[in-house]
Design a protein around this motif. Structure first.
Motif, PDB file in Angstrom:
ATOM      1  N   VAL A  11       0.834  -1.099  -0.121  1.00 32.29           N
ATOM      2  CA  VAL A  11      -0.128   0.175  -0.037  1.00 32.29           C
ATOM      3  C   VAL A  11       0.893   1.315   0.103  1.00 32.29           C
ATOM      4  O   VAL A  11       0.461   2.236  -0.673  1.00 32.29           O
ATOM      5  N   ASN A  12       1.857   1.245   0.849  1.00 33.94           N
ATOM      6  CA  ASN A  12       2.807   2.243   0.934  1.00 33.94           C
ATOM      7  C   ASN A  12       4.297   1.727   1.055  1.00 33.94           C
ATOM      8  O   ASN A  12       4.435   1.017   1.747  1.00 33.94           O
ATOM      9  N   THR A  72      -2.441   5.951   5.742  1.00 30.77           N
ATOM     10  CA  THR A  72      -1.154   6.035   6.227  1.00 30.77           C
ATOM     11  C   THR A  72      -0.822   7.298   6.723  1.00 30.77           C
ATOM     12  O   THR A  72      -1.915   8.159   7.027  1.00 30.77           O
ATOM     13  N   ASN A 130      -1.623   9.791   3.450  1.00 29.40           N
ATOM     14  CA  ASN A 130      -2.038   9.213   2.408  1.00 29.40           C
ATOM     15  C   ASN A 130      -3.529   8.511   2.532  1.00 29.40           C
ATOM     16  O   ASN A 130      -3.246   7.717   3.505  1.00 29.40           O
ATOM     17  N   LYS A 183      -5.820   5.635   0.551  1.00 31.31           N
ATOM     18  CA  LYS A 183      -5.639   5.022  -0.567  1.00 31.31           C
ATOM     19  C   LYS A 183      -7.006   3.989  -0.705  1.00 31.31           C
ATOM     20  O   LYS A 183      -7.171   3.347   0.442  1.00 31.31           O
ATOM     21  N   TYR A 184      -7.473   4.032  -1.849  1.00 34.77           N
ATOM     22  CA  TYR A 184      -8.926   3.063  -2.067  1.00 34.77           C
ATOM     23  C   TYR A 184      -8.452   2.110  -3.196  1.00 34.77           C
ATOM     24  O   TYR A 184      -8.020   2.387  -4.275  1.00 34.77           O
ATOM     25  N   MET A 185      -8.505   0.795  -2.509  1.00 32.99           N
ATOM     26  CA  MET A 185      -8.292  -0.267  -3.533  1.00 32.99           C
ATOM     27  C   MET A 185      -9.061  -1.175  -3.485  1.00 32.99           C
ATOM     28  O   MET A 185      -9.739  -1.492  -2.569  1.00 32.99           O
ATOM     29  N   ILE A 207      -5.745  -0.346  -7.704  1.00 25.93           N
ATOM     30  CA  ILE A 207      -5.856   0.975  -7.034  1.00 25.93           C
ATOM     31  C   ILE A 207      -7.225   1.725  -7.671  1.00 25.93           C
ATOM     32  O   ILE A 207      -7.301   1.855  -9.013  1.00 25.93           O
ATOM     33  N   ASP A 232      -6.060   7.231  -5.104  1.00 28.43           N
ATOM     34  CA  ASP A 232      -4.883   7.555  -4.084  1.00 28.43           C
ATOM     35  C   ASP A 232      -4.838   8.975  -3.896  1.00 28.43           C
ATOM     36  O   ASP A 232      -4.372   9.783  -4.770  1.00 28.43           O
ATOM     37  N   TYR A 233      -5.150   9.278  -2.859  1.00 33.89           N
ATOM     38  CA  TYR A 233      -5.378  10.797  -2.404  1.00 33.89           C
ATOM     39  C   TYR A 233      -4.306  11.168  -1.294  1.00 33.89           C
ATOM     40  O   TYR A 233      -4.023  10.602  -0.344  1.00 33.89           O
ATOM     41  N   LEU A 234      -3.369  11.986  -1.813  1.00 30.59           N
ATOM     42  CA  LEU A 234      -2.058  12.381  -1.011  1.00 30.59           C
ATOM     43  C   LEU A 234      -2.616  13.865  -0.308  1.00 30.59           C
ATOM     44  O   LEU A 234      -3.082  14.624  -0.815  1.00 30.59           O
TER      45      LEU A 234
END
Length: 1200
Positions: free
Chosen positions: A113-114, A133, A136, A138-140, A146, A149-151
């Protein structure tokens, strides 16, 4: 979950959550005692962690169903039960996610994931999984694709998320705001300011949002406006976890103490109707996680980091009986989650293992789960035969290769390849040396240097490790001496027992031990620790306090060690065995997790590194004894240790003897300093990196190891980030017994010892000049131990100064500025200052070397372990009636006095130091050394059976009444039956004879004691079947009468007890002075692991025996003398014990109470003549069976 309260040693994986928290774990469980303990990769193979295929789960009671490894060695950071499918999700500190399907925990998917940050929270949605995280989101998909992926901003440090509805998400962390996000547009829609920064836990009900803060507060916020409606100030330090159910909120956390933060054992419970606190709930574990499990009631699960879990009602009282233990592979639990159905609990530990606990054999994670999509199976030609890839010998030619005219990939041109056949390895030199030829065929015993039918091929010679160095291949000694042992002195070599058809009866132990001290037999599994058991035994305070201890735990190492010490006290030179102690040792989960339990194959092949193993065992046993001795309150039947002067209301006695308080200081380069307190039971030597051959005193290296200073990355509260820090450790007070692990595990440390010994030898030569003699041939008898008033100082010989770096005494002093001074202390210092000078000066202690444990290296697998022990005056006084001190070598059952210089001489080619024990001078005078027998008569009274199906009608014995308690000299008939745990290992010699390599491993299964006098003579008062958790390979039903199921508490109808319970009954009978009557009692007591004085044993095997003649069976003696036919189909211990009593009465009758030996000799002569004629077989006339009259009489007595 707030991870800030977890062990700071995990900081390399997870950054701290906030700047105000400096946690110190509650010292109740003392995890700091396990400092520097590492799981050896050779000792614990995490990749091969066994997954139990089937386990009986009691309905409604949580039990472990499965354990799997998510990622080897990487701590689990979060776990989450999927709300839509039957899956369990796990995130690691390395940023890796793994999913497991169903209660069998079959691996479903695994992906990264990261790349750098740990996964802090997981949330399952309809179409995928959300992973949070540090900065971050992340929707998977569940397969790993993926979706988005939102930062987040780099300054964000997120820790918790909360799904308020199907498309809205709240994200909180250490910053002073909470983000609201729309999952449909993947945009931030709102930013709510929070007055108290640091939101690590969020919950939601139909009335409020609940936010848990790092400051210890819990805020209740409106569902629409997110404004604060109420606030609870739960803890003064920090919040660890909280949960909400109905109108109750329960929280756990840390409270401020003078030394920092400590885990609070009071749970704060709040009534959400009145918005006020109700009575706090005191629990018996250190709470780190909280979860409501509302099945029938508002049950609350409280879990500690060490794996203890307690269930209780939030408005009731916590009961210690409601505690169960999760056995993590790593030292700590990192995460907990409860399934939506409340049928399953998931625990993740710091070594990457996941443990699933359920309350039913076939649990479901959700009330209604949809079907899970699996990968499509491979479509193959159905006409082709299937290939099982797990079969190594399956020929691949089953699948035909298509014909082609093109060049195959494996068809290398001749220019790029050359034939390189592997040569057959040479035959082992040991086989050639011991081979005997019969005709053209050679026969030789298996040296067991490698696995059967497997030859390792080495493509290139790799550098061998220090422990497996190659010895000189050729030996000048010749065929009579084993060539690989020419460097090792004979008394240091591994001793083995040579078994004959009589077992151990004709083995001469006196050849190896001419003292009155007891050795320990080495053939039991995991007996590598024999030398350390002897070291602990010869510590007089430890010997006394361990024998004063008695508790109710079935597998208590302190109790079993006390029983073993009692046997060593009673023995007069005969060897003992620690079978019961090692049996309890094998049941301790921590021992298995630390890799301390070796399989038989590992011991035979030498896979275990014995030096590392015994040092880990040393740390483990001290920690385990410390924890066992902390239990002061015991039931009346087991009471006795509580009255000892050793015990105190605070620490255990082991803690008083060995524990040392430490002060750990972390200094950041910004000037911020953090101080924490801890304690340790032993120290590990840390060697300097200097390669110049500089001279170091042992005292210098010891001080460097105790007051350790190192540079490392750690979290700084002032800088609010990880910074290089200087960590120092200072000692607060000195222990009474100083234990040191040498850690000589490679050639680097071995070279350091070798160089220092050479430098010390040169300095000694220069110091003494021409006064040194070349050999030891001088008056050794004139030597006196240190401190003797008649001590005479003689110059040592040159041989005695070789390979010596270790001092016999060291002097330690606490300085006024909390520093530590350490120096070597010699015999000359005693003469100069006087032996009591150290006691006159405040804070000064002189420690004398008491024991050294060394690893003996040879080319045999693994080598062996021996101990040099300085045996004190009290032991010689008890055994030999003399008062002096002497050094001895303990090599299993070989015991030999040695010169004191031999205890500190370490030739690093074959004799490597592993453990050192230094004892404070005049230690025995500081403690009360009286031993009070803790076993009382109440152990003989009636007790409940472990078997669930036992009925009173099945009772085969009548317990003793108070007026029937045995007295000195009373007769007790005894018989025991056994089962086999491991079969005998034997080999066939070249001459056709059989040689026993290892005897079968027996375990006692039934013990019967019958009354020997009184109106109820012959009626049993003990008939216990012994429950066992170990696998039985042979019940020996024909000889024991034990059937499968008799020892299983679930289905047995017998009176089932624990071995410890029955052992206590026999120990009480021995201590009270009864005389046991039986047939073959020597073997019975050996397997039960009891040492009985010879004058308390009346064995009919020897009463009816003529010298140099065969032993006669009980069945034949009963037929000949009593006209009884016993043991018809199977053996019955009641019948055998009663028959032995009758035979003893017959012996007294025939021998006139032993006054007419000549007439009894004629009776024996007639017995042997009759036996030879009958071929020692009892005749069985047609239609006649073995009489059962005795059993009928007993049944009528029971009916009364």
């Amino acid at each position: 979950m707030n991870f800030e309260g977890l062990d700071p040693g995990l900081a390399e994986y997870a950054p701290a959550m906030h700047s105000t928290l400096d946690p110190v774990l509650d010292a109740h469980l003392n995890p700091s005692l396990l400092q520097n303990v590492e799981l050896d990769a050779e000792g614990v193979a995490l990749e091969t962690l066994p997954v139990q295929e089937s386990m009986h789960i009691m309905e409604g009671v949580y039990s472990e169903l499965h354990s799997v490894v998510a990622e080897v060695g990487v701590p689990v950071s979060v776990s989450h039960f999927d709300l839509h499918e039957e899956m369990l999700w796990v995130g690691s500190h390395g940023g890796h996610a793994t999913s497991f399907f169903g209660p069998a925990l079959e691996r479903y998917s695994s992906f990264q994931v990261n790349g750098s940050d740990d996964i802090r929270q997981i949330q399952s949605l309809e179409n995928g999984i959300l992973f949070l995280t540090k900065n971050n989101l992340k929707y998977m998909a569940r397969g790993g694709l993926i979706i988005f992926d939102y930062l987040l901003d780099e300054s964000e440090d997120m820790h918790s998320l909360l799904l308020t509805d199907s498309s809205t998400l709240l994200i909180g962390g250490l910053q002073s705001h909470i983000l609201e996000m729309d999952l449909n547009t993947v945009q931030e829609t709102q930013k709510y300011a929070v007055e108290t920064p640091g939101v690590t836990v969020m919950r939601q009900t139909n009335r409020f949002f609940f936010c848990g803060h790092t400051s210890g507060k819990i805020s209740l916020r409106d569902l629409r406006t997110f404004k604060v409606e109420h606030e609870f100030d739960a803890f003064s330090g920090s919040l660890s976890d909280f949960d909400v159910h109905g109108n109750l909120l329960a929280a756990c956390g840390f409270s401020s103490r003078l030394t920092g933060l400590a885990c609070d054992r009071f749970l704060k419970v709040y009534d959400l109707r009145m918005m006020r606190a109700i009575t706090p709930l005191q629990v018996h574990v250190d709470p780190a996680f909280l979860r409501f499990i509302p099945t029938y009631t508002s049950r609350l699960a409280i879990i500690s980091q060490s794996g203890q879990c307690q269930f209780c009602e939030p408005t009731g009282l916590a009961n210690p009986a409601d505690i169960f233990h999760v056995n993590p592979v790593g030292p700590l639990l990192m995460t907990v989650d409860v399934s939506a159905s409340k049928q399953a609990l998931a625990f993740g530990d710091s070594e990457g293992c996941v443990h699933l606990w359920t309350d039913s054999p076939e649990p479901s994670f959700n009330p209604y789960s949809r079907e899970t999509e699996f990968a499509l199976p491979c479509l193959v030609d159905s006409s082709l035969p299937p290939l099982d890839w797990s079969q190594d010998l399956l020929p691949l030619s089953l699948i035909p290769v298509p014909l082609t005219t093109d060049t195959l990939l494996s068809d290398w041109p001749a220019a790029n390849s050359a034939p390189a056949p592997r040569r057959a390895p040479p035959v082992d030199a040991e086989i050639l040396r011991t081979m005997k030829k019969v005709g053209f065929i050679g026969y030789a015993p298996n040296p067991r240097t490698r696995l059967r039918n497997q030859i390792p091929y080495r493509l290139k010679e790799s550098d061998s490790e220090f422990d497996n160095f190659s010895q000189v291949t050729e030996s000048p000694i010749g065929r009579e001496e084993e060539p690989h042992l020419h460097m090792v002195s004979k008394k240091y070599r591994k001793v083995t027992i040579k078994y004959s058809k009589l077992g151990l009866e004709d083995f001469d132990f006196k050849h190896y031990n001419k003292t009155l001290f007891a050795g320990l037999e080495p053939h039991i599994p995991n007996a590598y620790c024999n030398c350390m058991i002897q070291v602990l035994y010869f510590l007089e305070p430890v010997r006394c306090l361990i024998q004063n201890h008695l508790c109710q735990k079935e597998f208590c190492l302190a109790c079993e060690l006390g029983f073993l010490f009692h046997m060593l006290d009673l023995s007069r030179g005969d060897p003992c065995q620690g079978s019961n102690f090692l049996r309890a040792f094998r049941t301790i989960p921590e021992a298995s997790a630390l890799g301390l339990i070796l399989a038989d194959s590992d011991e035979a092949s030498g896979k275990g590194n014995l030096a590392r193993l015994i040092q880990r065992w040393n740390r483990f046993i001290l920690t385990q004894l410390h924890q066992d001795m902390q239990e002061l309150e015991v039931p009346q039947a087991y009471r006795g240790a509580g009255g000892s002067s050793f015990c105190s209301s605070g620490d255990s006695v082991i803690g008083q003897l060995f524990s040392c308080e430490m002060e750990n200081c972390s200094l950041c380069r910004c000037g911020s300093e953090t101080v924490r307190s801890s304690s340790t039971l032993l120290f590990t030597l840390s060697y300097p990196e200097d390669k110049s051959g500089k001279n170091y005193d042992f005292a210098q290296v010891l001080k460097r190891s105790i007051c350790l200073e190192q540079n490392t990355q750690a979290w700084c509260d002032n800088c609010e980030k990880y910074q290089p820090t200087i960590q120092t450790r200072n000692i607060r007070h000195l222990p009474d017994i100083l234990v040191i692990n040498c850690e000589v595990n490679s050639s680097k440390e071995a070279d350091f010892w070798r160089v220092q010994a050479e430098v010390a030898f040169k300095m000694a030569i220069k110091k003494h000049g021409g006064e040194l003699s070349k050999s030891k041939e001088f008056a050794l008898a004139d030597r006196r131990e240190v401190g003797s008033p008649e001590g005479v100082l003689l110059c040592p010989s040159i041989e005695e100064l070789k390979n010596v770096w270790l001092p016999f005494s060291i002097r330690m002093k606490m300085t006024k500025n909390k520093g530590l001074d350490v120096c070597n202390w010699t015999d000359g210092d005693d003469m100069q200052w006087g032996p009591a000078r150290a006691e006159e000066e405040h804070g000064v202690c002189v420690y004398d070397l008491m024991a050294t444990v060394v690893h003996i290296l040879d080319s045999r697998p693994g080598g062996s372990l021996v101990a040099h022990i300085k045996v004190g005056e009290t032991y010689h006084q008890r055994k030999e009636g003399v008062t002096h001190q002497q050094w001895y070598l303990f090599n299993d059952f070989l015991i030999e006095p040695i010169d004191k210089h031999e205890a500190v001489q370490f030739d690093m080619n074959w004799k490597v130091p592993a453990i050192l024990y230094y004892v404070k001078r005049n230690l025995n005078s500081r403690y009360n050394l009286n031993i009070k027998n803790p076993i009382e008569a109440s152990v003989l009274l009636a007790e409940a059976s472990l078997a669930r199906k036992q009925r009173k009608t099945h009772t085969t014995f009548i317990p003793l009444m108070l007026n029937e308690m045995p007295q000195v000299g009373d007769l007790v008939g005894l018989d025991a039956e056994f089962v086999t745990l491991n079969e005998e290992e034997a080999e066939l010699r070249s001459d056709g004879t059989k040689s026993t390599i290892k005897p079968s491993h027996m375990s006692v299964a039934r013990i019967t004691c019958v009354r020997g006098q009184g109106p109820n003579e012959g009626i049993p008062f003990i008939d216990d079947y012994i429950s066992t958790q170990e696998q039985v390979v042979d019940y020996l039903t024909q000889y024991s009468g034990i059937k499968p199921g008799d020892l299983d508490a679930k289905i047995s109808s017998k009176h089932l007890t624990t071995l410890k319970s029955t052992y206590l009954k026999l120990r009480f009978l021995i201590d009270i002075g009864v005389k046991f009557v039986g047939h073959g009692l020597q073997k019975d007591f050996r397997v039960i692991n009891l040492m009985v004085p010879k004058d308390q044993v009346l064995d009919t095997v020897y009463l009816f025996h003529m010298p140099r003649k065969r032993m006669i069976s009980l069945r034949f003696l009963a037929w000949y003398f009593l006209d009884l036919k016993i043991q018809g189909e199977t053996h019955d211990s009641i019948e055998d014990a009663r028959t032995a009593l009758q035979l003893y009465r017959k012996y007294l009758e025939l021998s006139k109470n032993g006054t007419e030996p000549e007439s009894f000799h004629k009776v024996l002569k007639a017995l042997y003549e009759k036996g030879r004629k009958m071929d020692w077989k009892v005749p069985e006339p047609e239609g006649q069976t073995s009489p059962k009259n005795a059993a009928a009489v007993f049944s009528s007595v029971l009916a009364l």
